[in-house]
Design a protein around this motif. Structure first.
Motif, PDB file in Angstrom:
ATOM      1  N   PHE A   1      95.751 -35.574 153.056  1.00  0.00           N
ATOM      2  CA  PHE A   1      96.345 -34.991 151.851  1.00  0.00           C
ATOM      3  C   PHE A   1      95.283 -34.690 150.790  1.00  0.00           C
ATOM      4  O   PHE A   1      95.353 -33.662 150.114  1.00  0.00           O
ATOM      5  N   GLU A   2      94.316 -35.568 150.651  1.00  0.00           N
ATOM      6  CA  GLU A   2      93.231 -35.332 149.693  1.00  0.00           C
ATOM      7  C   GLU A   2      92.454 -34.068 150.062  1.00  0.00           C
ATOM      8  O   GLU A   2      92.125 -33.251 149.196  1.00  0.00           O
ATOM      9  N   ARG A   3      92.157 -33.894 151.349  1.00  0.00           N
ATOM     10  CA  ARG A   3      91.423 -32.708 151.793  1.00  0.00           C
ATOM     11  C   ARG A   3      92.272 -31.453 151.607  1.00  0.00           C
ATOM     12  O   ARG A   3      91.788 -30.424 151.167  1.00  0.00           O
ATOM     13  N   TRP A   4      93.562 -31.548 151.966  1.00  0.00           N
ATOM     14  CA  TRP A   4      94.475 -30.422 151.825  1.00  0.00           C
ATOM     15  C   TRP A   4      94.519 -29.958 150.366  1.00  0.00           C
ATOM     16  O   TRP A   4      94.410 -28.767 150.088  1.00  0.00           O
ATOM     17  N   LEU A   5      94.638 -30.911 149.442  1.00  0.00           N
ATOM     18  CA  LEU A   5      94.672 -30.565 148.015  1.00  0.00           C
ATOM     19  C   LEU A   5      93.353 -29.972 147.547  1.00  0.00           C
ATOM     20  O   LEU A   5      93.350 -29.000 146.771  1.00  0.00           O
ATOM     21  N   ALA A   6      92.236 -30.523 147.986  1.00  0.00           N
ATOM     22  CA  ALA A   6      90.929 -30.007 147.564  1.00  0.00           C
ATOM     23  C   ALA A   6      90.756 -28.564 148.024  1.00  0.00           C
ATOM     24  O   ALA A   6      90.317 -27.700 147.241  1.00  0.00           O
ATOM     25  N   LEU A   7      91.095 -28.280 149.271  1.00  0.00           N
ATOM     26  CA  LEU A   7      90.985 -26.907 149.772  1.00  0.00           C
ATOM     27  C   LEU A   7      91.955 -25.981 149.046  1.00  0.00           C
ATOM     28  O   LEU A   7      91.603 -24.846 148.685  1.00  0.00           O
ATOM     29  N   PHE A   8      93.172 -26.457 148.827  1.00  0.00           N
ATOM     30  CA  PHE A   8      94.173 -25.630 148.164  1.00  0.00           C
ATOM     31  C   PHE A   8      93.730 -25.277 146.747  1.00  0.00           C
ATOM     32  O   PHE A   8      93.798 -24.111 146.335  1.00  0.00           O
ATOM     33  N   GLU A   9      93.270 -26.266 146.008  1.00  0.00           N
ATOM     34  CA  GLU A   9      92.829 -26.010 144.635  1.00  0.00           C
ATOM     35  C   GLU A   9      91.654 -25.043 144.606  1.00  0.00           C
ATOM     36  O   GLU A   9      91.586 -24.173 143.731  1.00  0.00           O
ATOM     37  N   ARG A  10      90.756 -25.167 145.560  1.00  0.00           N
ATOM     38  CA  ARG A  10      89.618 -24.246 145.627  1.00  0.00           C
ATOM     39  C   ARG A  10      90.087 -22.812 145.835  1.00  0.00           C
ATOM     40  O   ARG A  10      89.643 -21.886 145.148  1.00  0.00           O
TER      41      ARG A  10
END
Length: 139
Positions: free
Chosen positions: A82-91
């Motif tokens: 979830f942390e990775r998913w959010l980081a990519l999404f925000e980018r």
């Protein structure tokens, strides 16, 4: 000079964000294999569903009627996914839009991540409910 980033959400913006984001997800060493195993050759249909999902979340279009928790069950997801998913999404969001549009996308994404973690009983978002009376104890 590049034109200013949109500050309002539109269907065209949703489609760009979703397609670019999941293009990154498919290439990501942590997330890509999970999605590829579940989706396989069904990416066109999955992307169309995700565009409907994000349209419903951001524009209240009502086009999505699925069950995200069910779709994510049994994937072995952990907090770091979830942390990775959010980081990519925000980018991706921050490359496509700014201001209120970016804030709406990012806020909704964080709620989705929290909701899935609660519903799937993952990490510090998990609900550690006591056993019900008469229910067998689990270890």
């Amino acid at each position: 000079m590049a034109p200013p980033l949109p500050q309002q959400v539109s269907e065209a913006l949703i489609e760009r964000v979703v397609h670019d984001f999941y293009g990154l997800v498919r290439q990501d060493a942590l997330l890509g294999p999970i999605f590829e195993e579940r989706i396989g050759d069904g990416w066109d249909a999955h992307l169309a569903t995700l565009v409907d999902f994000w349209s419903s979340l951001t524009l209240m279009s009502g086009r999505y009627a699925g069950k995200p928790h069910t779709a994510h069950f049994g994937l072995g997801l952990r907090t770091e996914h979830f942390e990775r998913w959010l980081a990519l999404f925000e980018r991706v969001v921050n490359t496509h839009c700014a201001g209120p549009a970016a804030a709406l996308f990012i806020g909704r994404a964080r709620r989705v991540a929290d909701s899935l973690q609660i519903g799937l009983n993952i990490g510090d978002k998990a609900l550690h409910l006591p056993a019900r009376a008469g229910a067998p104890a689990t270890a």
